[in-house]
Design a protein around this motif. Structure first.
Motif, PDB file in Angstrom:
ATOM      1  N   CYS A  85       0.848  -1.193   0.000  1.00 40.07           N
ATOM      2  CA  CYS A  85       0.000   0.000   0.000  1.00 40.07           C
ATOM      3  C   CYS A  85       0.884   1.244   0.000  1.00 40.07           C
ATOM      4  CB  CYS A  85      -0.929   0.011   1.208  1.00 40.07           C
ATOM      5  SG  CYS A  85      -1.911   1.515   1.299  1.00 40.07           S
ATOM      6  N   CYS A  88      -0.240   3.379   3.611  1.00 33.96           N
ATOM      7  CA  CYS A  88       0.106   2.920   4.956  1.00 33.96           C
ATOM      8  C   CYS A  88       1.288   1.935   4.961  1.00 33.96           C
ATOM      9  CB  CYS A  88      -1.104   2.302   5.647  1.00 33.96           C
ATOM     10  SG  CYS A  88      -1.650   0.761   4.899  1.00 33.96           S
ATOM     11  N   CYS A 124      -4.577   0.004  -0.307  1.00 32.07           N
ATOM     12  CA  CYS A 124      -5.264  -1.103   0.345  1.00 32.07           C
ATOM     13  C   CYS A 124      -6.734  -0.727   0.546  1.00 32.07           C
ATOM     14  CB  CYS A 124      -4.586  -1.436   1.676  1.00 32.07           C
ATOM     15  SG  CYS A 124      -4.904  -0.265   2.986  1.00 32.07           S
ATOM     16  N   CYS A 127      -7.234   2.215   3.044  1.00 35.55           N
ATOM     17  CA  CYS A 127      -6.743   3.517   2.573  1.00 35.55           C
ATOM     18  C   CYS A 127      -7.550   4.003   1.370  1.00 35.55           C
ATOM     19  CB  CYS A 127      -5.267   3.437   2.225  1.00 35.55           C
ATOM     20  SG  CYS A 127      -4.234   3.159   3.668  1.00 35.55           S
TER      21      CYS A 127
HETATM   22 ZN   LIG Z   1      -3.155   1.216   3.252  1.00 33.87          ZN
END
Ligand SMILES: [Zn+2]
Ligand SMILES: [Zn+2]
Length: 133
Positions: A85, A88, A124, A127
């Motif tokens: 991701c 994050c 992801c 997110c």
């Molecule tokens: Zn993420």
């Protein structure tokens, strides 16, 4: 007779391997340390690092990433791809098998190419839900 320290190291290594195979989050060494500490409260971060290196050398776990700073570890040693991701930094397994072939002869490089590691990048699910501000 096995020296006492040797036995303890082996046991610690087994626990580290055990925990790493159980979780699917591809943790960093620091995260492995936090997890393993619950089972071995007196273990040090450097012991965790050393054991992770040894397990990787023995081919029991795999290392993801090329810089040691953000090195992550994977208890799954089957060939599979990863997606990271971009927000994050979380890393997941994905069932995409990239087919990489090279037609040209790269022997000029002086290297014999044996494998290729492709990492995917994306957002992801968590997110992806965040609205851009
Ligand atoms: Zn993420
Ligand atoms: Zn993986």
């Amino acid at each position: 007779l096995v020296p006492k320290t040797q036995t303890r190291l082996t046991k610690q290594r087994r626990i580290i391997l055990d925990e790493l195979c159980r979780i699917k989050t591809h943790p960093t060494a620091d995260e492995v340390y936090e997890i393993v500490r619950k089972r071995i409260p007196r273990i040090s971060l450097s012991t965790v690092y050393r054991n992770l290196e040894m397990l990787a050398e023995q081919g029991k776990i795999s290392k993801l990433g090329i810089d040691n700073e953000r090195m992550r570890f994977d208890g799954n040693i089957q060939e599979h791809s990863h997606i990271r991701c971009i927000i994050c930094g979380k890393v997941d397994d994905i069932p995409i098998e990239p087919k990489v072939t090279w037609d040209e002869d790269y022997s000029d490089l002086g290297y014999e190419i044996v494998s290729c590691n492709i990492e995917f990048f994306g957002k992801c699910p968590e997110c992806g839900k965040i609205e851009p501000s």
